[in-house]
Design a protein around this motif. Structure first.
Motif, PDB file in Angstrom:
ATOM      1  N   GLN A  72       0.838  -1.193   0.000  1.00  0.00           N
ATOM      2  CA  GLN A  72       0.000   0.000   0.000  1.00  0.00           C
ATOM      3  C   GLN A  72       0.873   1.244   0.000  1.00  0.00           C
ATOM      4  N   GLN A  73       0.417   2.278  -0.694  1.00  0.00           N
ATOM      5  CA  GLN A  73       1.130   3.543  -0.665  1.00  0.00           C
ATOM      6  C   GLN A  73       1.045   4.152   0.734  1.00  0.00           C
ATOM      7  N   LYS A  74       2.138   4.754   1.154  1.00  0.00           N
ATOM      8  CA  LYS A  74       2.185   5.345   2.482  1.00  0.00           C
ATOM      9  C   LYS A  74       1.123   6.425   2.657  1.00  0.00           C
ATOM     10  N   ASN A  75       0.769   7.084   1.582  1.00  0.00           N
ATOM     11  CA  ASN A  75      -0.217   8.158   1.663  1.00  0.00           C
ATOM     12  C   ASN A  75      -1.609   7.702   1.240  1.00  0.00           C
ATOM     13  N   GLY A  76      -1.825   6.391   1.242  1.00  0.00           N
ATOM     14  CA  GLY A  76      -3.126   5.855   0.857  1.00  0.00           C
ATOM     15  C   GLY A  76      -4.167   6.114   1.931  1.00  0.00           C
ATOM     16  N   PRO A  77      -5.442   5.793   1.661  1.00  0.00           N
ATOM     17  CA  PRO A  77      -6.517   6.061   2.622  1.00  0.00           C
ATOM     18  C   PRO A  77      -6.349   5.244   3.902  1.00  0.00           C
ATOM     19  N   ARG A 118     -12.384   1.383  12.465  1.00  0.00           N
ATOM     20  CA  ARG A 118     -12.917   1.852  13.754  1.00  0.00           C
ATOM     21  C   ARG A 118     -11.782   2.045  14.755  1.00  0.00           C
ATOM     22  N   LEU A 119     -11.801   3.152  15.460  1.00  0.00           N
ATOM     23  CA  LEU A 119     -10.798   3.453  16.480  1.00  0.00           C
ATOM     24  C   LEU A 119     -11.520   3.909  17.747  1.00  0.00           C
ATOM     25  N   THR A 120     -11.237   3.245  18.863  1.00  0.00           N
ATOM     26  CA  THR A 120     -11.844   3.582  20.142  1.00  0.00           C
ATOM     27  C   THR A 120     -10.800   4.205  21.046  1.00  0.00           C
ATOM     28  N   VAL A 121     -11.067   5.417  21.503  1.00  0.00           N
ATOM     29  CA  VAL A 121     -10.117   6.183  22.314  1.00  0.00           C
ATOM     30  C   VAL A 121     -10.820   6.667  23.574  1.00  0.00           C
ATOM     31  N   ASP A 122     -10.168   6.548  24.724  1.00  0.00           N
ATOM     32  CA  ASP A 122     -10.719   7.056  25.980  1.00  0.00           C
ATOM     33  C   ASP A 122      -9.829   8.184  26.478  1.00  0.00           C
ATOM     34  N   LEU A 145     -11.568  15.726   8.049  1.00  0.00           N
ATOM     35  CA  LEU A 145     -11.136  16.194   6.731  1.00  0.00           C
ATOM     36  C   LEU A 145      -9.882  15.451   6.290  1.00  0.00           C
ATOM     37  N   GLN A 146      -9.003  15.168   7.258  1.00  0.00           N
ATOM     38  CA  GLN A 146      -7.768  14.443   6.958  1.00  0.00           C
ATOM     39  C   GLN A 146      -8.008  12.942   6.825  1.00  0.00           C
ATOM     40  N   TYR A 147      -8.904  12.396   7.661  1.00  0.00           N
ATOM     41  CA  TYR A 147      -9.112  10.939   7.697  1.00  0.00           C
ATOM     42  C   TYR A 147     -10.610  10.626   7.636  1.00  0.00           C
ATOM     43  N   PRO A 148     -11.235  10.836   6.486  1.00  0.00           N
ATOM     44  CA  PRO A 148     -12.694  10.660   6.388  1.00  0.00           C
ATOM     45  C   PRO A 148     -13.160   9.213   6.547  1.00  0.00           C
ATOM     46  N   ASP A 149     -12.248   8.240   6.418  1.00  0.00           N
ATOM     47  CA  ASP A 149     -12.646   6.838   6.499  1.00  0.00           C
ATOM     48  C   ASP A 149     -12.489   6.244   7.891  1.00  0.00           C
ATOM     49  N   ILE A 150     -12.009   7.025   8.844  1.00  0.00           N
ATOM     50  CA  ILE A 150     -11.894   6.529  10.213  1.00  0.00           C
ATOM     51  C   ILE A 150     -13.220   6.719  10.936  1.00  0.00           C
ATOM     52  N   GLN A 151     -13.646   5.687  11.663  1.00  0.00           N
ATOM     53  CA  GLN A 151     -14.843   5.753  12.506  1.00  0.00           C
ATOM     54  C   GLN A 151     -14.363   5.852  13.954  1.00  0.00           C
ATOM     55  N   PHE A 164      -4.115   8.988  14.559  1.00  0.00           N
ATOM     56  CA  PHE A 164      -4.705   9.708  15.689  1.00  0.00           C
ATOM     57  C   PHE A 164      -3.619  10.187  16.650  1.00  0.00           C
ATOM     58  N   ALA A 165      -2.645   9.327  16.939  1.00  0.00           N
ATOM     59  CA  ALA A 165      -1.594   9.683  17.888  1.00  0.00           C
ATOM     60  C   ALA A 165      -0.807  10.897  17.405  1.00  0.00           C
ATOM     61  N   GLU A 166      -0.468  10.920  16.127  1.00  0.00           N
ATOM     62  CA  GLU A 166       0.286  12.054  15.580  1.00  0.00           C
ATOM     63  C   GLU A 166      -0.571  13.316  15.553  1.00  0.00           C
ATOM     64  N   TRP A 167      -1.847  13.172  15.178  1.00  0.00           N
ATOM     65  CA  TRP A 167      -2.762  14.323  15.143  1.00  0.00           C
ATOM     66  C   TRP A 167      -2.967  14.899  16.540  1.00  0.00           C
TER      67      TRP A 167
END
Length: 300
Positions: A84-89, A93-97, A116-122, A286-289
Motif C-alpha cells: 500500500q502507498q504510504k499516503n493511501g486512505p 474503527r478506532l476507540t479512544v478514551d 477532513l484528513q481521515y474521512p474513512d476513520i470511525q 490519531f496519535a500524531e494528530w
C-alpha cells in the motif's frame, strides 16, 4: 466469513471474555459471533471456551490457539499493507478514551479537521477520568494526565501540561489578591477530592526548584473538573488547574491568574496502549494528530 475472520472474532472474544461485548466491539450480531466460534471449534476439533452464564473463559486448547492466532493475524496485517502507498486512505474503527475536559475543550472542537484528513476513520470517543481495562473494554488507546501506575501498558509521552492559579474577580474584590505565598492562609480554595491526591485542600507550587505543599481552608469540595471550575467562577475560592481548561475564562476576564511566580508543577500527559505490535495506521494517525493538537498547551 472466512477462517481469518473467524480467528479475528475468536481473539476478540478471548480478550474481552464475553460474546456480547465482542459483538459490540466488532459491530456484528451476537448470533454471528457465536456461529463463528462454533464453526472454528468444529474446524479445530477442540473446545476453545468454557461457557457459563456469567463469563467466557479459554480452555487450554483455546489458550494455545490464541497465541498462534495473534501471531498469524499480525503477519496477515503486515501482508495487507505491504504494497500500500504510504499516503493511501486510512480507515476503520478506532476507540479512544480521554479525560472528559480534554475531550470537550481540545478534541471535540478539532474533530472536523481530523475527519477532513481521515474521512474513512470511525472514531468512538469515550470521555472519562476513571481507570479502565483497555482489553476488556475494547479500547485501542487512552490519554492520561499525571503519574502513571499501570506498567503493563506502553506509554507514549506527549509533553507536560502548563498549570495556572486562578480566582474570579468577585473573589479578589472580597478577599484581595495574594501577592506572595505567605499570604495564602488568609484565603479560601475550592477543594478537589480524588483518590490519588494527598488532600482535597492541598495547594501546590514550585519554589527554587522544589515542590511545596500547603493545606488551606475550603468551604466546598468537589470531585470533578467541571464543578471545580464552576465553584471558582462563582467566587467560592481559588483553584489550580491545567491552563488549557481555563484559557477562555482568562481571555474573557471571568477568571484572573494569581501568583504566577508560584505555579504548580506541570502535569505529564501521555498516550497509553496495550502492545506496540498492535499499532494500526489509524492509531498512528490519531496519535500524531493529537500530539500536534496538545502541543500548544504544554510547556516548551
Amino acid at each position: 466469513m472466512d477462517k481469518i475472520g473467524r480467528l479475528r472474532v475468536f481473539i476478540q472474544v478471548a480478550e474481552v471474555g464475553s460474546f456480547i461485548r465482542a459483538s459490540h466491539i466488532l459491530l456484528m450480531p451476537k448470533t454471528t459471533v457465536s456461529a463463528a466460534i462454533q464453526q472454528l471449534e468444529h474446524e479445530m476439533g477442540a473446545r476453545l471456551f468454557h461457557r457459563t452464564t456469567r463469563k467466557v473463559q479459554l480452555t487450554s486448547d483455546g489458550e494455545l490457539l490464541l497465541d498462534k492466532a495473534r501471531s498469524l493475524l499480525f503477519d496477515v496485517n503486515v501482508l495487507d499493507t505491504l504494497f500500500q502507498q504510504k499516503n493511501g486512505p486510512i480507515g476503520g474503527r478506532l476507540t479512544v478514551d480521554v479525560p472528559s475536559r480534554i475531550a470537550r475543550r481540545i478534541i471535540v472542537p478539532a474533530l472536523p479537521d481530523f475527519f477532513l484528513q481521515y474521512p474513512d476513520i470511525q472514531l468512538f470517543l469515550s470521555a472519562s477520568d476513571r481507570s479502565i481495562d483497555l482489553i476488556q473494554e475494547g479500547v485501542d488507546c487512552v490519554v492520561r494526565v499525571g503519574s502513571l501506575s499501570d506498567s503493563s501498558l506502553v506509554s507514549q509521552p506527549l509533553g507536560r501540561l502548563s498549570m495556572v492559579n486562578c480566582a474570579s474577580p468577585d473573589y479578589l474584590r472580597r478577599y484581595g489578591t495574594p501577592e506572595h505565598t505567605d499570604q495564602l492562609d488568609e484565603h479560601w480554595v475550592v477543594g478537589y477530592a480524588q483518590p490519588n491526591l494527598a488532600g482535597a485542600e492541598t495547594w501546590q507550587w514550585e519554589q527554587e526548584g522544589q515542590s511545596v505543599e500547603k493545606t488551606l481552608r475550603s468551604r466546598v469540595t468537589v470531585n470533578n473538573a467541571e464543578n471545580y471550575i464552576g465553584c471558582c467562577l462563582e467566587g467560592l475560592g481559588m483553584i489550580q488547574n491545567p491552563r488549557f481548561d481555563l484559557q477562555h475564562h482568562l481571555d474573557d476576564g471571568s477568571l484572573r491568574e494569581i501568583l504566577p511566580q508560584a505555579r504548580p508543577s506541570a502535569m505529564s500527559i501521555a498516550l497509553l496502549y496495550p502492545h506496540r505490535r498492535q499499532r494500526s495506521a489509524r492509531f498512528t494517525a490519531f496519535a500524531e494528530w493529537f500530539g500536534r493538537l496538545i502541543k500548544p498547551f504544554c510547556e516548551s
